[in-house]
Design a protein around this motif. Structure first.
Motif, mmCIF file in Angstrom:
data_model
loop_
_atom_site.group_PDB
_atom_site.id
_atom_site.type_symbol
_atom_site.label_atom_id
_atom_site.label_comp_id
_atom_site.label_asym_id
_atom_site.label_seq_id
_atom_site.Cartn_x
_atom_site.Cartn_y
_atom_site.Cartn_z
ATOM 1 N N UNK A 154 37.965 46.686 47.473
ATOM 2 C CA UNK A 154 37.033 45.653 46.996
ATOM 3 C C UNK A 154 37.776 44.450 46.439
ATOM 4 N N UNK A 155 37.172 43.289 46.576
ATOM 5 C CA UNK A 155 37.850 42.027 46.252
ATOM 6 C C UNK A 155 38.372 41.966 44.824
ATOM 7 N N UNK A 156 37.589 42.407 43.849
ATOM 8 C CA UNK A 156 37.981 42.228 42.457
ATOM 9 C C UNK A 156 38.379 43.548 41.801
ATOM 10 N N UNK A 157 39.041 44.401 42.573
ATOM 11 C CA UNK A 157 39.628 45.606 42.000
ATOM 12 C C UNK A 157 40.761 45.202 41.056
ATOM 13 N N UNK A 158 40.791 45.810 39.860
ATOM 14 C CA UNK A 158 41.805 45.452 38.867
ATOM 15 C C UNK A 158 43.213 45.642 39.433
ATOM 16 N N UNK A 159 44.148 44.718 39.157
ATOM 17 C CA UNK A 159 45.514 44.847 39.671
ATOM 18 C C UNK A 159 46.186 46.139 39.193
ATOM 19 N N UNK A 160 47.088 46.651 39.989
ATOM 20 C CA UNK A 160 47.820 47.866 39.659
ATOM 21 C C UNK A 160 47.956 48.764 40.870
#
Length: 445
Positions: free
Chosen positions: A428-434
């Protein structure tokens, strides 16, 4: 349709903002003829409290919303993804001002409440689409859609939940609408069942050979408790007349003694019921009938044996690093499954199936659903192999699993095969970085 007293202040803001008066709808607008009705649903009424943007100067509106919930699959299995459509058939209020509202200015979001065997909620959203709304006219029907993954068997209820209308006309404004007495009445009920698991039944012989008429002891495990089990001789792909029926224990085990009289017997199988089934059978376990026919005078009988082996697999590695994606864009993280070598050295009539299932991908931002991992399988057969492998279908892997490769039953099966797959994780586009990781488990049966 609700209406409000007209005041100079309200008329001024209505003329400036227009859509700030949209206070009691529930989602993106669709003409009723365009709303999907995959499954029958029951329309329900529930009290709704809608709060217009404060800048509009319009007080909250309390009214009754009529809505229904439909699904694309009313009988899913655990691991399946169900698409939910939340349709408001009669909004709690209409356009309370004389000013007509333009088309395609509203984007809705909302929630569907889950209950029963899988409590929770589903986020739904509609497109930025609505027809013009005349002054003081009722709002048209509208729909929002979303998906959820079934995690447990049993009945799952679906009820309309809160929603919000985001308007983009001169200013960006929100009109939240909440269920006054949550939860709203149930509009749809679906029934989920367990995903069929891999066949783990197994058999083992007490001895691998005997003279015609000798008895052989066969033990079985992981059969259905208390099931009737048929134990039979095999001559290639055909059954012989050597057969006996036993009942599995409460633990799914059994012990049977089979008299083997047919000299052509090459193996022994066991299966639930009266006819062989790949899903409910095990074997063949290799067995050799020692020919005791007298040797003619001045002759010597020469014998040898080909020992049956096992069905096994090895893989070229245990870690696959998919490509990275950018926050805000998301998209396809791709990679190749490490090659898996299957060796079928049993020398019987049974084929094999190699399946895989994956867990959710977990990381600092929560999880990426397992259903977002898909693959395109490939399979190659080593020259000289009696069987030919077939690659599984391209598509989602998920927690329910999918077939990577297989080989069919035949008169004589076996060989060496190499399977692999091109894999894609839809992030998904706005998955939290990591970093996110999941475990793909392969099962050979």
């Amino acid at each position: 349709m609700a209406s409000l007293p007209s005041t100079p202040r309200r008329r001024r803001w209505a003329a400036l903002l227009g859509v700030s008066a949209l206070v009691a709808t529930g989602g993106g607008f669709l003409a009723p003829s365009a709303a999907a009705r995959v499954e029958a649903a029951q329309a329900v009424d529930f009290p709704t409290h809608c709060v217009p943007p404060p800048i509009s100067g319009i007080p909250p509106i309390d009214g009754t919303t009529s809505a229904e919930i439909t699904v694309d699959n009313a009988a899913p299995k655990v691991g399946d993804t169900v698409t939910v459509t939340y349709t408001v058939t009669k909004p709690a209020a209409g356009n309370p001002v004389d000013l007509a509202l333009p088309a395609d200015i509203m984007t809705p979001t909302g929630k569907v409440t889950l209950g029963g065997g899988q409590p929770g909620s589903v986020t739904v959203a509609g497109p930025k689409k609505n027809p013009p709304v005349p002054g003081k006219a009722p709002f048209p029907a509208f729909s929002m859609t979303g998906t959820f993954t079934v995690t447990a068997p049993g009945s799952i209820t679906l009820s309309p939940g809160d929603y919000n209308i985001h308007t983009s006309y001169i200013m960006e404004l929100d009109t939240p609408c909440t269920v006054t007495n949550p939860p709203a009445p149930v509009s749809r009920t679906i029934v989920a069942t367990e995903q069929p698991g891999a066949n783990e039944r197994s058999v083992q012989l007490g001895t691998a050979s005997g003279k015609p008429g000798d008895q052989v002891t066969l033990t079985g495990a992981k059969f259905t408790p208390l099931a009737d089990v048929t134990v039979a001789g095999r001559a290639g792909a055909a059954e012989t007349a050597d057969k006996v029926t036993v009942k599995a224990s409460a633990a799914g085990t059994f012990t049977a003694r089979l008299t083997v009289a047919d000299k052509a017997t090459t193996g022994i199988v066991a299966y639930e019921g009266t006819a062989w089934s790949d899903d409910k059978g095990a074997g063949p376990a290799a067995y050799t009938v020692l020919d005791d026919t007298p040797v003619p005078a001045n002759s010597q009988q020469l014998t040898t044996a080909v020992a049956a082996g096992t069905l096994s697999m090895t893989q070229a590695g245990d870690t696959v690093r998919l490509t990275s994606v950018d926050f805000g864009r998301g998209g396809a993280a791709t990679g190749d499954l490490h090659a898996v070598t299957v060796k079928d050295f049993r020398g019987g009539p049974a084929g094999w199936s190699l399946t895989g299932k994956v867990t959710d991908f977990t990381g600092p931002g929560g999880k990426i659903d397992a259903g977002r991992l898909s693959w395109i399988p490939v399979c190659a057969t080593k020259a000289g192999s009696p069987s030919t492998c077939a690659a599984g279908s391209a598509g989602a892997v998920g927690t329910a699993g999918a077939t990577l490769a297989s080989a069919p039953d035949g008169a004589l099966t076996g060989g060496e095969f190499t399977a692999g797959a091109k894999m894609t994780l839809d992030v998904p586009a706005f998955t939290a970085p990591g970093a996110y990781s999941g475990v793909l488990t392969l099962t050979l049966t």
